[in-house]
Write a protein that holds these residues in place. Structure first.
Motif, PDB file in Angstrom:
ATOM      1  N   ARG B 164      16.458   7.117   1.765  1.00  0.00           N
ATOM      2  CA  ARG B 164      17.875   6.844   1.509  1.00  0.00           C
ATOM      3  C   ARG B 164      18.567   6.127   2.665  1.00  0.00           C
ATOM      4  NH1 ARG B 164      21.348   9.119  -1.649  1.00  0.00           N
ATOM      5  NH2 ARG B 164      20.580  10.034  -3.555  1.00  0.00           N
ATOM      6  N   PRO B 165      18.066   4.954   3.012  1.00  0.00           N
ATOM      7  CA  PRO B 165      18.662   4.251   4.153  1.00  0.00           C
ATOM      8  C   PRO B 165      19.987   3.589   3.801  1.00  0.00           C
ATOM      9  CG  PRO B 165      16.962   2.906   3.154  1.00  0.00           C
ATOM     10  CD  PRO B 165      16.967   4.214   2.403  1.00  0.00           C
ATOM     11  N   LYS B 166      20.820   3.406   4.835  1.00  0.00           N
ATOM     12  CA  LYS B 166      22.000   2.558   4.676  1.00  0.00           C
ATOM     13  C   LYS B 166      21.599   1.112   4.955  1.00  0.00           C
ATOM     14  CE  LYS B 166      25.453   5.932   6.191  1.00  0.00           C
ATOM     15  NZ  LYS B 166      25.284   6.643   7.484  1.00  0.00           N
ATOM     16  N   ILE B 167      20.721   0.957   5.958  1.00  0.00           N
ATOM     17  CA  ILE B 167      20.242  -0.377   6.295  1.00  0.00           C
ATOM     18  C   ILE B 167      18.721  -0.385   6.257  1.00  0.00           C
ATOM     19  CG2 ILE B 167      20.169  -2.185   8.050  1.00  0.00           C
ATOM     20  CD1 ILE B 167      22.669  -1.255   9.187  1.00  0.00           C
ATOM     21  N   MET B 168      18.152  -1.380   5.607  1.00  0.00           N
ATOM     22  CA  MET B 168      16.704  -1.570   5.662  1.00  0.00           C
ATOM     23  C   MET B 168      16.418  -2.787   6.527  1.00  0.00           C
ATOM     24  SD  MET B 168      14.615  -1.289   2.163  1.00  0.00           S
ATOM     25  CE  MET B 168      14.595   0.185   1.178  1.00  0.00           C
ATOM     26  N   LEU B 169      15.484  -2.612   7.458  1.00  0.00           N
ATOM     27  CA  LEU B 169      15.058  -3.730   8.279  1.00  0.00           C
ATOM     28  C   LEU B 169      13.689  -4.157   7.758  1.00  0.00           C
ATOM     29  CD1 LEU B 169      15.792  -2.000  11.731  1.00  0.00           C
ATOM     30  CD2 LEU B 169      17.359  -3.399  10.386  1.00  0.00           C
ATOM     31  N   LEU B 170      13.616  -5.348   7.182  1.00  0.00           N
ATOM     32  CA  LEU B 170      12.365  -5.763   6.547  1.00  0.00           C
ATOM     33  C   LEU B 170      11.710  -6.868   7.361  1.00  0.00           C
ATOM     34  CD1 LEU B 170      13.772  -5.974   2.918  1.00  0.00           C
ATOM     35  CD2 LEU B 170      12.358  -4.139   3.870  1.00  0.00           C
ATOM     36  N   ASP B 171      10.503  -6.638   7.806  1.00  0.00           N
ATOM     37  CA  ASP B 171       9.828  -7.621   8.654  1.00  0.00           C
ATOM     38  C   ASP B 171       8.761  -8.396   7.869  1.00  0.00           C
ATOM     39  OD1 ASP B 171       8.957  -9.119  10.758  1.00  0.00           O
ATOM     40  OD2 ASP B 171       8.534  -7.427  12.102  1.00  0.00           O
ATOM     41  N   GLU B 172       9.055  -9.619   7.597  1.00  0.00           N
ATOM     42  CA  GLU B 172       8.161 -10.545   6.884  1.00  0.00           C
ATOM     43  C   GLU B 172       7.461  -9.927   5.678  1.00  0.00           C
ATOM     44  OE1 GLU B 172       6.172 -13.561   8.844  1.00  0.00           O
ATOM     45  OE2 GLU B 172       7.085 -13.215  10.807  1.00  0.00           O
ATOM     46  N   PRO B 173       8.251  -9.452   4.729  1.00  0.00           N
ATOM     47  CA  PRO B 173       7.639  -8.812   3.563  1.00  0.00           C
ATOM     48  C   PRO B 173       6.808  -9.756   2.700  1.00  0.00           C
ATOM     49  CG  PRO B 173      10.001  -9.038   3.264  1.00  0.00           C
ATOM     50  CD  PRO B 173       9.716  -9.396   4.683  1.00  0.00           C
ATOM     51  N   SER B 174       7.025 -11.060   2.806  1.00  0.00           N
ATOM     52  CA  SER B 174       6.284 -11.964   1.919  1.00  0.00           C
ATOM     53  C   SER B 174       4.979 -12.451   2.540  1.00  0.00           C
ATOM     54  CB  SER B 174       7.149 -13.183   1.566  1.00  0.00           C
ATOM     55  OG  SER B 174       7.208 -14.075   2.663  1.00  0.00           O
ATOM     56  N   LEU B 175       4.765 -12.073   3.795  1.00  0.00           N
ATOM     57  CA  LEU B 175       3.604 -12.588   4.524  1.00  0.00           C
ATOM     58  C   LEU B 175       2.295 -12.294   3.778  1.00  0.00           C
ATOM     59  CD1 LEU B 175       3.057 -13.886   7.377  1.00  0.00           C
ATOM     60  CD2 LEU B 175       2.402 -11.595   8.092  1.00  0.00           C
ATOM     61  N   GLY B 176       1.568 -13.335   3.485  1.00  0.00           N
ATOM     62  CA  GLY B 176       0.247 -13.167   2.885  1.00  0.00           C
ATOM     63  C   GLY B 176       0.251 -12.768   1.417  1.00  0.00           C
ATOM     64  N   LEU B 177       1.409 -12.873   0.755  1.00  0.00           N
ATOM     65  CA  LEU B 177       1.436 -12.505  -0.661  1.00  0.00           C
ATOM     66  C   LEU B 177       1.501 -13.756  -1.538  1.00  0.00           C
ATOM     67  CD1 LEU B 177       3.925  -9.503  -0.754  1.00  0.00           C
ATOM     68  CD2 LEU B 177       1.445  -9.502  -0.410  1.00  0.00           C
ATOM     69  N   ALA B 178       0.924 -13.640  -2.713  1.00  0.00           N
ATOM     70  CA  ALA B 178       1.022 -14.735  -3.672  1.00  0.00           C
ATOM     71  C   ALA B 178       2.488 -14.939  -4.022  1.00  0.00           C
ATOM     72  CB  ALA B 178       0.223 -14.394  -4.920  1.00  0.00           C
ATOM     73  N   PRO B 179       2.908 -16.187  -4.240  1.00  0.00           N
ATOM     74  CA  PRO B 179       4.319 -16.493  -4.470  1.00  0.00           C
ATOM     75  C   PRO B 179       4.947 -15.656  -5.583  1.00  0.00           C
ATOM     76  CG  PRO B 179       3.062 -18.512  -4.246  1.00  0.00           C
ATOM     77  CD  PRO B 179       2.063 -17.393  -4.203  1.00  0.00           C
ATOM     78  N   LEU B 180       4.173 -15.407  -6.625  1.00  0.00           N
ATOM     79  CA  LEU B 180       4.721 -14.647  -7.746  1.00  0.00           C
ATOM     80  C   LEU B 180       5.077 -13.219  -7.351  1.00  0.00           C
ATOM     81  CD1 LEU B 180       5.082 -16.087 -10.402  1.00  0.00           C
ATOM     82  CD2 LEU B 180       3.205 -14.690 -11.340  1.00  0.00           C
ATOM     83  N   ILE B 181       4.166 -12.594  -6.622  1.00  0.00           N
ATOM     84  CA  ILE B 181       4.391 -11.218  -6.159  1.00  0.00           C
ATOM     85  C   ILE B 181       5.555 -11.197  -5.176  1.00  0.00           C
ATOM     86  CG2 ILE B 181       3.379  -9.277  -4.912  1.00  0.00           C
ATOM     87  CD1 ILE B 181       1.911  -9.602  -7.380  1.00  0.00           C
ATOM     88  N   ALA B 182       5.587 -12.201  -4.282  1.00  0.00           N
ATOM     89  CA  ALA B 182       6.668 -12.261  -3.301  1.00  0.00           C
ATOM     90  C   ALA B 182       8.008 -12.350  -4.028  1.00  0.00           C
ATOM     91  CB  ALA B 182       6.478 -13.462  -2.382  1.00  0.00           C
ATOM     92  N   ARG B 183       8.044 -13.168  -5.059  1.00  0.00           N
ATOM     93  CA  ARG B 183       9.260 -13.340  -5.863  1.00  0.00           C
ATOM     94  C   ARG B 183       9.697 -11.994  -6.451  1.00  0.00           C
ATOM     95  NH1 ARG B 183      12.895 -16.433  -5.045  1.00  0.00           N
ATOM     96  NH2 ARG B 183      14.147 -14.607  -5.519  1.00  0.00           N
ATOM     97  N   GLU B 184       8.720 -11.300  -7.010  1.00  0.00           N
ATOM     98  CA  GLU B 184       8.975 -10.005  -7.645  1.00  0.00           C
ATOM     99  C   GLU B 184       9.599  -9.035  -6.633  1.00  0.00           C
ATOM    100  OE1 GLU B 184       5.386  -8.741  -9.626  1.00  0.00           O
ATOM    101  OE2 GLU B 184       6.075  -6.657  -9.661  1.00  0.00           O
ATOM    102  N   ILE B 185       9.018  -9.023  -5.418  1.00  0.00           N
ATOM    103  CA  ILE B 185       9.498  -8.101  -4.390  1.00  0.00           C
ATOM    104  C   ILE B 185      10.892  -8.506  -3.902  1.00  0.00           C
ATOM    105  CG2 ILE B 185       9.041  -7.267  -2.050  1.00  0.00           C
ATOM    106  CD1 ILE B 185       6.089  -7.251  -2.772  1.00  0.00           C
TER     107      ILE B 185
END
Ligand SMILES: Nc1ncnc2c1ncn2[C@@H]1O[C@H](COP(=O)(O)OP(=O)(O)OP(=O)(O)O)[C@@H](O)[C@H]1O
Ligand SMILES: [Mg+2]
Lengths: 295, 270
Positions: B164-185
């Motif tokens: 239950r965060p107020k702020i999420m710090l996301l570090d390169e979540p798309s790294l190494g993922l297929a474009p479709l999956i990255a889009r979904e995320i």
């Protein structure tokens, strides 16, 4: 045949005692990759403390002595973590292992200096009468100790796998940095692991010394438990049960069938043979963590 | 314009590793309540360092905030241990899909809830995670180490969400993922921001994807903020186009040599 069955049953009980000591190794290893060569000394310290508070102090009830001794053991765990291992965070594994050797020698010295050379009869906490089940009879301390060990291992495994608080320890076992990013205090987890190890040493000392004389020779049980923890796989909590039972049965069979033809040496070295075989051929043990490589 | 209630503020933050490597050289940055903020920049720019200095796990890499301050509401984060920062509602999802490999998918998620004592709430939020990432539900007993890259990324985001965060710090979540999956995320990030009112600070090298969901962005280069602006401003900025989208004015990619030269000459301004 009846002999064989008796050896196997006694082996299981001996093995469960090893499991209890090995579990102390496992929880500490999981917390910070420390192989604690001083676990046997923790059993000794437990033995001395319990003997002291039950036999040498005028407490009205024996169980009060046990409670005080266990409280002091827990405190010792905290002190060990704070004074000897926290300063080593980030140091190579080699330093950690060397520190456990230092701890081993230090604990031994402190116990000698504190308790001196007295006659030390450990109280008879479990009955001197053997437990008889059908055709078999068992040392009552080993029998009840084995049941306690079984319960402790299963309870801890459940705790680490199924409870929110316990999952913290599993997270720490996997990856300190990830654990911290999840808001888990690694320091606190390591400290709790040491407290568990010292308390387990206390339990093992009761089973081991029950009605006997408290001596330093017993510290070898720390080394005999090492093959058990290795065979289980150092990360595996439940695994120490299976591994302990395998080593225990092997040792008792060696005692029954090989000792007569090897001048009594085989049972003594059996656990160490297991250790060498495991390290050579199955370093992850039966249930240890492999590095997962997906294709 | 960004005149929302201010939430997280970095004031002239300088970070050193091992008392020697200066990784952030006076970064100032503001994250307002309730939006998605992007931090862009090339390899080694200091993006990860920035997030770690906020979440407090910098010290595990022998890094330290040596000057400046990080403020969240009334707290001074750079003086707090990471567990206190998580309790304040700031959770970092580290680079590289760091699942707890030997635990099951659901155990990973439950571990993320370790600070919570409301059983019913945790159960509800577990379902919520499965609702955002339906794939995870089918895999709940699977060892996390055996999930696919995309599933692992979903899992680490889910593990942060259940805290239950107020702020999420996301570090390169798309790294190494297929474009479709990255889009979904990324779509889920947008929903998390809108439906759960989670503020997101998103570090990315995938500029298009990041700016498509961010309201505002900062460009970091060798430890400094060299450019900032709303997403639409950044998307039409020639420098961003050139360096991060790989388009030059003539529509061609420039050679590395040209870029380097250009970088040295140009003074970036915010
Ligand atoms: N643990 C460390 N010890 C010393 N220097 C470090 C450490 N971690 C990062 N650095 C240095 O700090 C600088 C910034 O690194 P950082 O990891 O923050 O970059 P980044 O923007 O996240 O890069 P990437 O896109 O490759 O992940 C780099 O020059 C790097 O070499
Ligand atoms: Mg990075």
């Amino acid at each position: 045949m009846i002999y064989f069955a008796q050896y196997v049953c006694s082996g299981i009980l001996l093995g469960l005692l090893y499991s209890m000591v090995a579990l102390g190794l496992t929880v500490v290893y999981r917390s910070g990759r420390i192989i604690n060569l001083a676990q046997g000394e923790l059993v000794i310290v437990g033995g001395f403390l319990i003997w002291w508070f039950i036999v040498m102090t005028p407490l009205p009830q024996w169980w009060m002595g046990i409670i005080i001794a266990f409280a002091l053991m827990g405190l010792l765990g905290l002190v060990i973590e704070r004074a000897f291992f926290r300063p080593l965070i980030g140091q190579p594994i080699f330093s950690l292992v060397m520190m456990t050797i230092g701890l081993l020698l230090l604990l031994r010295g402190v116990v000698i200096a504190t308790f001196g050379a007295k006659e030390r009869p450990f109280p008879q906490i479990f009955s001197a009468e053997p437990v008889v089940l059908g055709p078999f009879s068992f040392d009552s301390a080993l029998f009840w100790g084995g049941i306690i060990a079984l319960l402790i291992v299963l309870a801890l495994a459940w705790f680490f796998e199924r409870t929110k608080y316990g999952l913290r320890f599993s997270a720490v076992a996997e990856d300190h940095q990830v654990a911290q990013s999840m808001g888990i205090s690694v320091k606190q987890s390591v400290a709790v692991a040491w407290v568990l190890a010292t308390i387990l040493g206390g339990f093992a000392s009761i089973v081991f010394f029950n009605g006997k004389i408290v001596t330093f020779l017993a510290s070898e049980i720390g080394f005999r438990a090492l093959p058990v923890a290795l065979l289980a796989g150092l990360e595996s909590v439940r695994g120490v049960l299976v591994a302990g039972i395998i080593v225990g049965i092997g040792e008792m069979l060696a005692m029954g069938y090989l000792n007569p033809i090897t001048n009594g040496g085989m049972a003594n070295i059996f656990p160490y043979i297991v250790m060498i075989v495991v390290v050579l051929f199955k370093p992850q043990g039966l249930y240890g963590w492999r590095v997962i490589e997906r294709v | 314009m960004l005149v929302v209630e201010l939430m997280l503020k970095l004031d002239n933050v300088e970070v050193k590793y091992l008392d020697a490597v200066l990784a952030l050289k006076g970064v100032s940055l503001e994250v307002a309540d309730g939006a998605v903020f992007a931090v862009l920049g090339g390899n080694g720019a200091g993006k990860t360092t920035l997030l770690k200095s906020i979440s407090g796990i910098l010290h595990t890499d022998e890094g330290e905030v040596t000057s400046g301050g990080i403020y969240f509401d009334d707290y001074r984060l750079d003086k707090l241990p990471p567990e206190d920062i998580v309790k304040l509602g700031i959770v970092q999802v580290m680079e590289g899909r760091r699942v707890l490999e030997h635990l099951g998918t659901e155990q990973n998620l439950l571990a993320g809830a370790h600070l919570r004592s409301d059983r019913a709430g945790v159960k509800r939020d577990l379902e919520k995670v499965y609702n955002y990432f339906p794939k995870l539900k089918a895999l709940k007993r699977q060892s996390a180490g055996y999930l696919s890259g995309g599933e692992q990324q979903m899992l680490v985001v889910g593990r942060a969400l259940i805290a239950r965060p107020k702020i999420m710090l996301l570090d390169e979540p798309s790294l190494g993922l297929a474009p479709l999956i990255a889009r979904e995320i990324f779509d889920v990030f947008k929903r998390l921001n809108e439906e759960e009112s989670i503020t997101i600070l998103l570090v990315e090298q995938n500029v298009n994807a990041a700016l498509s969901i961010a309201r505002y962005g900062y460009v970091l280069e060798t430890g400094r903020v060299v450019l900032k602006g709303t997403s639409s401003e950044l998307l039409i900025n020639e420098d961003v186009k050139e360096f991060y989208l790989g388009l030059s004015l003539s529509g061609k990619r420039r050679s590395y040599h040209d870029v380097k030269h250009y970088k040295r000459r140009k003074r970036w301004l915010g």
